[in-house]
Motif scaffolding. Structure first.
Motif, PDB file in Angstrom:
ATOM      1  N   HIS A   1       0.812  -1.209   0.000  1.00 54.19           N
ATOM      2  CA  HIS A   1       0.000   0.000   0.000  1.00 54.19           C
ATOM      3  C   HIS A   1       0.848   1.264   0.000  1.00 54.19           C
ATOM      4  CE1 HIS A   1      -4.352  -0.835   1.085  1.00 54.19           C
ATOM      5  NE2 HIS A   1      -4.345   0.152   0.245  1.00 54.19           N
TER       6      HIS A   1
ATOM      7  N   GLU B   1       1.270   4.173  -2.959  1.00 60.87           N
ATOM      8  CA  GLU B   1       1.006   5.589  -2.711  1.00 60.87           C
ATOM      9  C   GLU B   1       2.264   6.432  -2.925  1.00 60.87           C
ATOM     10  OE1 GLU B   1      -2.083   7.497  -2.751  1.00 60.87           O
ATOM     11  OE2 GLU B   1      -2.444   5.464  -2.057  1.00 60.87           O
TER      12      GLU B   1
ATOM     13  N   TYR C   1      -7.935  12.713   7.743  1.00 55.80           N
ATOM     14  CA  TYR C   1      -8.074  11.843   6.564  1.00 55.80           C
ATOM     15  C   TYR C   1      -9.527  11.803   6.096  1.00 55.80           C
ATOM     16  CZ  TYR C   1      -7.469   7.808   3.508  1.00 55.80           C
ATOM     17  OH  TYR C   1      -7.432   6.981   2.415  1.00 55.80           O
TER      18      TYR C   1
ATOM     19  N   LEU D   1      -4.708  13.132  -0.604  1.00 59.19           N
ATOM     20  CA  LEU D   1      -4.605  12.192   0.509  1.00 59.19           C
ATOM     21  C   LEU D   1      -3.292  11.422   0.539  1.00 59.19           C
ATOM     22  CD1 LEU D   1      -8.200  10.662   0.369  1.00 59.19           C
ATOM     23  CD2 LEU D   1      -7.248  11.894   2.306  1.00 59.19           C
ATOM     24  N   GLY D   2      -2.477  11.588  -0.499  1.00 62.17           N
ATOM     25  CA  GLY D   2      -1.280  10.765  -0.656  1.00 62.17           C
ATOM     26  C   GLY D   2      -0.339  10.813   0.535  1.00 62.17           C
TER      27      GLY D   2
ATOM     28  N   ASP E   1      -1.890   9.579   3.855  1.00 62.38           N
ATOM     29  CA  ASP E   1      -2.049   8.122   3.849  1.00 62.38           C
ATOM     30  C   ASP E   1      -0.754   7.420   4.270  1.00 62.38           C
ATOM     31  OD1 ASP E   1      -3.907   5.926   3.126  1.00 62.38           O
ATOM     32  OD2 ASP E   1      -2.289   5.390   1.755  1.00 62.38           O
TER      33      ASP E   1
ATOM     34  N   LYS F   1      -0.648   7.738   7.987  1.00 64.47           N
ATOM     35  CA  LYS F   1      -1.717   6.948   8.602  1.00 64.47           C
ATOM     36  C   LYS F   1      -1.376   5.460   8.569  1.00 64.47           C
ATOM     37  CE  LYS F   1      -6.759   6.454   8.099  1.00 64.47           C
ATOM     38  NZ  LYS F   1      -7.037   5.346   7.178  1.00 64.47           N
ATOM     39  N   ARG F   2      -0.959   4.982   7.408  1.00 63.35           N
ATOM     40  CA  ARG F   2      -0.715   3.546   7.280  1.00 63.35           C
ATOM     41  C   ARG F   2       0.558   3.088   7.980  1.00 63.35           C
ATOM     42  NH1 ARG F   2      -4.304   0.986   4.197  1.00 63.35           N
ATOM     43  NH2 ARG F   2      -5.352   2.279   2.652  1.00 63.35           N
TER      44      ARG F   2
END
Lengths: 126, 187
Positions: free
Chosen positions: B56, B60, B137, B154-155, B158, B161-162
């Motif tokens: 993921h 991104e 987000y 959002l890149g 993200d 976040k991830r």
């Protein structure tokens, strides 16, 4: 109304939007660089379908991966479905996620909290 | 002294590299890098959760390079160093815990004028708590806006976040117009 059938590619999911049965399914990876190009026809189709939908619309989302630009487009798809639901039709979104894939569950819950439409979180065992 | 991309790339790919790339970025390049990455990761004994996180974050990070690199406009058959981007996936073994840490490192040229906004944006994201990141987000997800470059805004968030980690970055002076921007994401 014509149904939509799109085979999956390396970066885009398998899509079935069936106007006769009200079954809608998106399955696989959704990581295109230009996701608007991919999702616009789907959103337009739902706009049209919403004028005369089936009594029950069942939506199955089985995504393995999706990128952030897809995430916005998927929300657009859901918003069209929300409108159909608000107009008094039965719509349910089944959000599938693989066992232990907390990120995918959380992504589903994010949509659920933004939208006013029935959501079911379904864990898939490996 | 001007920034030497090749030297920086060599230094950062000396050890622990699973996947590395230096060159121009296109949809096809991203596809083949992701294929390679999947191949490499499948052969390793990584749990599904970590594997998905790495994939993921790589998607991104690569698409951030695709959408946000600033390169000079030049004829198609000519190449310019500013067209180049870097993508590196590293695995660093932690002997004490008998586990591995993964790092995605990217590099790309940006216009000097965009440096401040980018720096402020990352500093802001690094400053926020996990809960605040989640809230932000969702706000951006639901704001109906797409940039002219086709990104959803959002890149970068993200990645924070991830990964659950702060982003480490550097800006290297290249010439009077360009900065080489490097980003390191710990997974």
């Amino acid at each position: 109304m014509e149904s939509i059938r799109i085979e999956k590619t390396r970066k885009t999911p398998d899509v079935t939007f069936n106007a006769d049965t009200g079954k809608i399914q998106i399955e696989g990876k959704s990581i295109p660089e230009n996701s608007i190009e991919f999702y616009k026809p789907l959103v337009d189709w739902l706009e049209e379908y919403g004028k005369n939908p089936q009594e029950n619309t069942e939506v199955n989302i089985k995504l393995e991966y999706f990128n952030t630009s897809s995430s916005k487009c998927i929300l657009d798809v859901f918003k069209k479905l929300e409108t159909i639901y608000k107009n008094g039709n039965n719509v349910v979104i089944n959000w599938y996620y693989e066992e232990d894939d907390e990120d995918m569950l959380e992504a589903g819950e994010d949509y659920q909290s933004i939208l006013k439409i029935p959501f079911k979180m379904i864990e898939m065992e490996e | 002294m001007s920034f030497d991309l090749l030297r920086w790339y060599r230094k950062n790919t000396e050890n622990d590299v699973l996947v590395s790339y230096l060159g121009s970025v296109s949809e096809d390049v991203i596809s083949s890098l992701l294929d390679k990455l999947e191949d490499v990761l499948e052969k390793k004994n990584i749990d599904l959760k970590t594997l998905k996180k790495i994939y993921h974050i790589s998607v991104e990070a690569l698409q951030n390079l695709y959408h946000h690199s600033d390169a000079p406009k030049i004829p198609k058959n000519k190449s310019a160093i500013e067209k180049n981007v870097v993508f590196i996936l590293k695995e660093i073994k932690d002997d004490e815990n008998k586990s591995c840490k993964y790092y995605v490192i990217t590099g790309n040229f940006i216009n000097k004028s965009n440096t401040r906004v980018l720096k402020e944006r990352i500093d802001q994201l690094n400053f926020l708590s996990k809960d605040e990141i989640k809230i932000l987000y969702k706000l951006i997800l639901n704001n109906d806006q797409f940039s002219e470059k086709g990104g959803g805004g959002l890149g970068m968030i993200d990645l924070v976040k991830r990964s659950g980690n702060n982003l480490t970055y550097n800006f290297y002076n290249f010439d009077s117009n360009y900065i080489f921007f490097t980003l390191r994401i710990a997974i």
